[in-house]
Design an enzyme around this catalytic site. Sequence first.
Site, PDB file in Angstrom:
ATOM      1  N   ASN A  49     -16.848   1.181  33.258  1.00  0.00           N
ATOM      2  CA  ASN A  49     -17.451   2.501  33.474  1.00  0.00           C
ATOM      3  C   ASN A  49     -16.575   3.378  34.359  1.00  0.00           C
ATOM      4  OD1 ASN A  49     -18.285   0.536  35.368  1.00  0.00           O
ATOM      5  ND2 ASN A  49     -20.167   1.623  35.866  1.00  0.00           N
ATOM      6  N   ILE A  50     -16.645   4.661  34.062  1.00  0.00           N
ATOM      7  CA  ILE A  50     -15.829   5.672  34.736  1.00  0.00           C
ATOM      8  C   ILE A  50     -16.749   6.833  35.089  1.00  0.00           C
ATOM      9  CG2 ILE A  50     -13.829   7.208  34.517  1.00  0.00           C
ATOM     10  CD1 ILE A  50     -12.900   5.333  32.171  1.00  0.00           C
ATOM     11  N   GLU A  51     -16.809   7.153  36.366  1.00  0.00           N
ATOM     12  CA  GLU A  51     -17.733   8.198  36.821  1.00  0.00           C
ATOM     13  C   GLU A  51     -16.994   9.464  37.241  1.00  0.00           C
ATOM     14  OE1 GLU A  51     -20.054   6.195  39.835  1.00  0.00           O
ATOM     15  OE2 GLU A  51     -21.175   5.069  38.310  1.00  0.00           O
ATOM     16  N   GLU A  62     -19.565   0.043  27.642  1.00  0.00           N
ATOM     17  CA  GLU A  62     -19.687  -0.298  26.220  1.00  0.00           C
ATOM     18  C   GLU A  62     -19.087   0.804  25.351  1.00  0.00           C
ATOM     19  OE1 GLU A  62     -21.978  -0.098  28.555  1.00  0.00           O
ATOM     20  OE2 GLU A  62     -23.629  -1.508  28.248  1.00  0.00           O
ATOM     21  N   CYS A  93     -27.516   0.520  28.011  1.00  0.00           N
ATOM     22  CA  CYS A  93     -28.526   1.582  28.090  1.00  0.00           C
ATOM     23  C   CYS A  93     -28.851   2.093  26.677  1.00  0.00           C
ATOM     24  CB  CYS A  93     -28.023   2.726  28.966  1.00  0.00           C
ATOM     25  SG  CYS A  93     -26.804   3.775  28.150  1.00  0.00           S
ATOM     26  N   CYS A  96     -25.893   3.605  24.790  1.00  0.00           N
ATOM     27  CA  CYS A  96     -24.929   2.597  24.328  1.00  0.00           C
ATOM     28  C   CYS A  96     -25.489   1.803  23.160  1.00  0.00           C
ATOM     29  CB  CYS A  96     -24.548   1.675  25.479  1.00  0.00           C
ATOM     30  SG  CYS A  96     -23.498   2.482  26.713  1.00  0.00           S
TER      31      CYS A  96
HETATM   32  N1  THU Z   1     -23.539   1.813  32.921  1.00  0.00           N
HETATM   33  C1  THU Z   1     -22.736   1.325  31.935  1.00  0.00           C
HETATM   34  O1  THU Z   1     -21.501   1.301  32.077  1.00  0.00           O
HETATM   35  N2  THU Z   1     -23.312   0.869  30.794  1.00  0.00           N
HETATM   36  C2  THU Z   1     -24.667   0.946  30.555  1.00  0.00           C
HETATM   37  O2  THU Z   1     -25.096   0.987  29.427  1.00  0.00           O
HETATM   38  C3  THU Z   1     -25.551   1.009  31.734  1.00  0.00           C
HETATM   39  C4  THU Z   1     -24.986   1.905  32.795  1.00  0.00           C
HETATM   40  C5  THU Z   1     -22.935   2.383  34.123  1.00  0.00           C
HETATM   41  C6  THU Z   1     -23.034   3.880  34.204  1.00  0.00           C
HETATM   42  C7  THU Z   1     -22.924   4.114  35.690  1.00  0.00           C
HETATM   43  O3  THU Z   1     -21.547   4.204  36.019  1.00  0.00           O
HETATM   44  C8  THU Z   1     -23.494   2.857  36.317  1.00  0.00           C
HETATM   45  O4  THU Z   1     -23.567   1.882  35.273  1.00  0.00           O
HETATM   46  C9  THU Z   1     -24.891   3.063  36.901  1.00  0.00           C
HETATM   47  O5  THU Z   1     -25.753   3.592  35.968  1.00  0.00           O
HETATM   48 ZN    ZN Z   2     -24.757   3.000  28.405  1.00  0.00          ZN
END
Ligand code: THU
Ligand code: ZN
Length: 137
Positions: A49-51, A62, A93, A96
């Site tokens: 994940n990248i914010e 994903e 989530c 995804c």
């Molecule tokens: N996150 C994912 O990478 N995949 C998901 O499907 C659930 C959420 C990440 C997004 C965010 O950077 C962190 O988890 C908290 O929500």
């Molecule tokens: Zn997701």
Amino acid sequence: MPRSRFVGMDEDLHAAARDAMQNAYVPYSEYPVGAALRGADGNVYAGTNIEFANYSNTLHAEGVAVAKAVSAGVREFEELVVVSAAGDGVTPCGRCRQTLREFCDEDFPVFCVGEETTEYTLGELLPDGMGPETLGK
Ligand code: THU
Ligand code: ZN
């Protein structure tokens, strides 16, 4: 209930998901996630994940894995492994799940690693989901 537990997860995918998770850029949530797909070509496609400061641009692990595979010309997958640094067995989530459904059938295996590893099917995670067939594709 999940279909089964402690079944045959691909350990190479698990390792790849954990490796990718080491590169998570998550200054806001501090919640690293890693995901790894086995492509039908035999290769592994991993993402993390990248914010972003505006929050809403966040890329999920994903989705990054899917994007890497599709960018390499791979659209068919064998299984997915998802892991979080929290070790809580996080599941993909809703967004995804829908992303995966574009390229994977309802029987596609999704392994979520926590204290226990749980195997779901994509159909369990996204029942009656919309797929290409919905639009006759
Ligand atoms: N996150 C994912 O990478 N995949 C998901 O499907 C659930 C959420 C990440 C997004 C965010 O950077 C962190 O988890 C908290 O929500
Ligand atoms: Zn997701």
